[in-house]
Motif scaffolding. Sequence first.
Motif, PDB file in Angstrom:
ATOM      1  N   LYS A   2       0.840  -1.188   0.000  1.00 32.06           N
ATOM      2  CA  LYS A   2       0.000   0.000   0.000  1.00 32.06           C
ATOM      3  C   LYS A   2       0.879   1.244   0.000  1.00 32.06           C
ATOM      4  O   LYS A   2       1.640   1.464   0.942  1.00 32.06           O
ATOM      5  CB  LYS A   2      -0.915   0.015   1.215  1.00 32.06           C
ATOM      6  CG  LYS A   2      -2.001  -1.057   1.197  1.00 32.06           C
ATOM      7  CD  LYS A   2      -2.917  -0.914   2.400  1.00 32.06           C
ATOM      8  CE  LYS A   2      -4.027  -1.969   2.359  1.00 32.06           C
ATOM      9  NZ  LYS A   2      -4.951  -1.825   3.522  1.00 32.06           N
ATOM     10  N   ALA A   4       1.157   5.512  -1.885  1.00 31.89           N
ATOM     11  CA  ALA A   4       0.624   6.538  -2.776  1.00 31.89           C
ATOM     12  C   ALA A   4       1.560   6.698  -3.960  1.00 31.89           C
ATOM     13  O   ALA A   4       2.778   6.679  -3.807  1.00 31.89           O
ATOM     14  CB  ALA A   4       0.486   7.864  -2.035  1.00 31.89           C
ATOM     15  N   LYS A   5       1.003   6.848  -5.146  1.00 34.57           N
ATOM     16  CA  LYS A   5       1.826   6.990  -6.358  1.00 34.57           C
ATOM     17  C   LYS A   5       2.595   8.310  -6.364  1.00 34.57           C
ATOM     18  O   LYS A   5       3.638   8.426  -6.979  1.00 34.57           O
ATOM     19  CB  LYS A   5       0.948   6.890  -7.602  1.00 34.57           C
ATOM     20  CG  LYS A   5       0.282   5.532  -7.782  1.00 34.57           C
ATOM     21  CD  LYS A   5      -0.474   5.480  -9.098  1.00 34.57           C
ATOM     22  CE  LYS A   5      -1.191   4.156  -9.273  1.00 34.57           C
ATOM     23  NZ  LYS A   5      -2.306   3.990  -8.335  1.00 34.57           N
ATOM     24  N   ASN A   6       2.047   9.310  -5.706  1.00 33.04           N
ATOM     25  CA  ASN A   6       2.740  10.581  -5.518  1.00 33.04           C
ATOM     26  C   ASN A   6       2.113  11.278  -4.322  1.00 33.04           C
ATOM     27  O   ASN A   6       1.093  10.814  -3.783  1.00 33.04           O
ATOM     28  CB  ASN A   6       2.697  11.454  -6.782  1.00 33.04           C
ATOM     29  CG  ASN A   6       1.276  11.755  -7.219  1.00 33.04           C
ATOM     30  OD1 ASN A   6       0.493  12.329  -6.456  1.00 33.04           O
ATOM     31  ND2 ASN A   6       0.931  11.361  -8.447  1.00 33.04           N
ATOM     32  N   LEU A   8       0.335  13.842  -3.998  1.00 31.35           N
ATOM     33  CA  LEU A   8      -1.025  14.371  -4.172  1.00 31.35           C
ATOM     34  C   LEU A   8      -2.090  13.361  -3.755  1.00 31.35           C
ATOM     35  O   LEU A   8      -3.202  13.746  -3.367  1.00 31.35           O
ATOM     36  CB  LEU A   8      -1.255  14.798  -5.622  1.00 31.35           C
ATOM     37  CG  LEU A   8      -0.265  15.823  -6.199  1.00 31.35           C
ATOM     38  CD1 LEU A   8      -0.673  16.225  -7.604  1.00 31.35           C
ATOM     39  CD2 LEU A   8      -0.168  17.045  -5.300  1.00 31.35           C
ATOM     40  N   GLU A   9      -1.768  12.085  -3.825  1.00 32.18           N
ATOM     41  CA  GLU A   9      -2.732  11.048  -3.451  1.00 32.18           C
ATOM     42  C   GLU A   9      -2.932  10.945  -1.936  1.00 32.18           C
ATOM     43  O   GLU A   9      -3.794  10.200  -1.480  1.00 32.18           O
ATOM     44  CB  GLU A   9      -2.314   9.687  -4.026  1.00 32.18           C
ATOM     45  CG  GLU A   9      -2.427   9.617  -5.539  1.00 32.18           C
ATOM     46  CD  GLU A   9      -2.279   8.204  -6.071  1.00 32.18           C
ATOM     47  OE1 GLU A   9      -1.992   7.287  -5.261  1.00 32.18           O
ATOM     48  OE2 GLU A   9      -2.453   8.009  -7.288  1.00 32.18           O
ATOM     49  N   THR A  10      -2.147  11.694  -1.178  1.00 38.02           N
ATOM     50  CA  THR A  10      -2.306  11.670   0.286  1.00 38.02           C
ATOM     51  C   THR A  10      -3.218  12.795   0.782  1.00 38.02           C
ATOM     52  O   THR A  10      -3.437  12.929   1.984  1.00 38.02           O
ATOM     53  CB  THR A  10      -0.940  11.796   0.990  1.00 38.02           C
ATOM     54  OG1 THR A  10      -0.406  13.109   0.761  1.00 38.02           O
ATOM     55  CG2 THR A  10       0.045  10.749   0.474  1.00 38.02           C
ATOM     56  N   ASN A  38      -3.136  17.392   5.796  1.00 38.42           N
ATOM     57  CA  ASN A  38      -2.859  17.326   4.363  1.00 38.42           C
ATOM     58  C   ASN A  38      -1.366  17.535   4.125  1.00 38.42           C
ATOM     59  O   ASN A  38      -0.684  18.162   4.939  1.00 38.42           O
ATOM     60  CB  ASN A  38      -3.666  18.393   3.621  1.00 38.42           C
ATOM     61  CG  ASN A  38      -5.131  18.024   3.503  1.00 38.42           C
ATOM     62  OD1 ASN A  38      -5.465  16.928   3.049  1.00 38.42           O
ATOM     63  ND2 ASN A  38      -6.010  18.928   3.913  1.00 38.42           N
ATOM     64  N   ARG A  46      -6.684  20.654  -1.246  1.00 38.42           N
ATOM     65  CA  ARG A  46      -7.806  20.019  -1.935  1.00 38.42           C
ATOM     66  C   ARG A  46      -8.189  20.802  -3.195  1.00 38.42           C
ATOM     67  O   ARG A  46      -8.282  20.248  -4.286  1.00 38.42           O
ATOM     68  CB  ARG A  46      -9.009  19.944  -0.988  1.00 38.42           C
ATOM     69  CG  ARG A  46      -8.790  19.125   0.277  1.00 38.42           C
ATOM     70  CD  ARG A  46     -10.000  19.260   1.181  1.00 38.42           C
ATOM     71  NE  ARG A  46      -9.894  18.571   2.453  1.00 38.42           N
ATOM     72  CZ  ARG A  46     -10.298  17.311   2.678  1.00 38.42           C
ATOM     73  NH1 ARG A  46     -10.814  16.604   1.697  1.00 38.42           N
ATOM     74  NH2 ARG A  46     -10.194  16.769   3.881  1.00 38.42           N
ATOM     75  N   GLU A  53      -6.379  20.347 -12.129  1.00 36.62           N
ATOM     76  CA  GLU A  53      -6.874  19.224 -12.949  1.00 36.62           C
ATOM     77  C   GLU A  53      -7.999  19.675 -13.880  1.00 36.62           C
ATOM     78  O   GLU A  53      -8.062  19.248 -15.036  1.00 36.62           O
ATOM     79  CB  GLU A  53      -7.339  18.081 -12.045  1.00 36.62           C
ATOM     80  CG  GLU A  53      -6.177  17.394 -11.343  1.00 36.62           C
ATOM     81  CD  GLU A  53      -6.617  16.298 -10.396  1.00 36.62           C
ATOM     82  OE1 GLU A  53      -7.823  16.240 -10.065  1.00 36.62           O
ATOM     83  OE2 GLU A  53      -5.755  15.492  -9.988  1.00 36.62           O
ATOM     84  N   GLN A 160     -15.145  16.560  -1.817  1.00 37.51           N
ATOM     85  CA  GLN A 160     -14.198  15.903  -0.909  1.00 37.51           C
ATOM     86  C   GLN A 160     -14.455  16.202   0.570  1.00 37.51           C
ATOM     87  O   GLN A 160     -14.765  15.294   1.345  1.00 37.51           O
ATOM     88  CB  GLN A 160     -12.760  16.344  -1.252  1.00 37.51           C
ATOM     89  CG  GLN A 160     -12.311  16.074  -2.654  1.00 37.51           C
ATOM     90  CD  GLN A 160     -10.989  16.767  -2.947  1.00 37.51           C
ATOM     91  OE1 GLN A 160     -10.127  16.897  -2.092  1.00 37.51           O
ATOM     92  NE2 GLN A 160     -10.838  17.223  -4.180  1.00 37.51           N
TER      93      GLN A 160
END
Length: 453
Positions: A2, A4-6, A8-10, A38, A46, A53, A160
């Motif tokens: 498990k 996070a890919k980067n 931002l995913e946290t 965060n 957020r 995006e 979110q």
Amino acid sequence: MKFAKNILETIGNTPLVKINKLTQEIDALVLAKVETFNPGNSVKDRMAVKMIEDAEADGRLKPGGTIIEGTSGNTGMGLALAAIVKGYKLICVISDKQSKEKMDILRAVGAKVVVCPTDVEPTDPRSYYSVSKRLATETENAWYVNQYDNPSNTIAHYEQTAPEIWEQTEGKITHFVVGVGTGGTISGVAKYLKERNPNVKIWGVDTYGSVFKKYHETGIFDENEIYSYITEGIGEDILPKNVDFSLIDGFTKVTDKDAAVYTRKLALEEGIFVGNSAGAAIKGVLQLKEHFKPEDVVVVLFHDSGSRYVGKMFNDDWMRERGFLEEEVTKAIDLIKEHHDKPLVIVRTEELVSHAIERLKKYKISQIPVIDTTGFVGSLDETDLFRSYIEDKNIAEKPIREVMGKPFPIVKANTPVEEVSKLINKDNQAVLVELENGKYHIITKHDVISSIK
């Protein structure tokens, strides 16, 4: 595995924490949504990512582009993290009232920081609104974020923040309290919560010097309400499109002092190290206590981390300079805490008046005691000197004994402040306090006024 890919995913899934000591006088359950968890240490992560995006999706932000935004620091941090991961350059335009820590942190994550004056109109070309727009037109392949009017700001909290609060409280939330700046957080959360339960009350926390509260209550944009204030991250001198006043049930205003004091109280009494707007938010909750019932669930949002205010609200000298430090002032000695280490400036009876004038200018003081070999025998006041100079231009070359007034009263170090105050009047502008080491110091009207809490 498990992971996070980067980074931002946290973002998101921040905890709700019960407030215990500061809300003892409130019967309701008070829970804080602590957004400092965060990765950029604020709620702004957020909406920063959401705005980027959405701009990527519709072509406003192109590969290798430059992101430009006017920010109080936190949005800039969120944008910086996203810019690093996604390969963009970032220019943050920030007002000079923001903490040095915020500016240093933005530079640490690769942002170029442009600092603008606070005390100018929004339409002034020097304002951080105007500078942001100008840089966006002058910079090739640039995108101006405009968090104040960008709908993605509100959508981020609708998608979110609000669902997290609803799920964490199992739909039992009855009140949501939050500081209002760009309006994205309060409007996005309010829309979501009211769709699920129209009875949920939404309260905005405003600051003195901002237009929100009066505009919400009267529909009047009163420019007389606009003046410089210290509290960071909340309040505005404009009406951002992201503030949906129809979703807000009311506002309460919190003073700069209360915001600063309660920011420190959160750290010292709750162990929650958060920023200036969080202090305003929890004080706002206390001001609204008559609206809460025992069975209510009140959620207050804490925007950012206390690490960004170490040189301000968490610095005793900074707090003391602004009269925010809650130190008890009861005796004469308490009135001179800020300058007791400086020597008493005096003049002698046989010196020339010009010498006294030079000293008043050099030390930027208004009153000065006069001595001779026996001790204190007189005093000089800049107002009296000015009046005497108008009557006689040659006064500067006269000895001080010819123009001096009565000596200032002398009090002991433990003399009550009330007694000292009575001694300062239109005929007597200062008091001398005798210290334990046999030395003396001066107490002026300014010292007494500065002690008023």
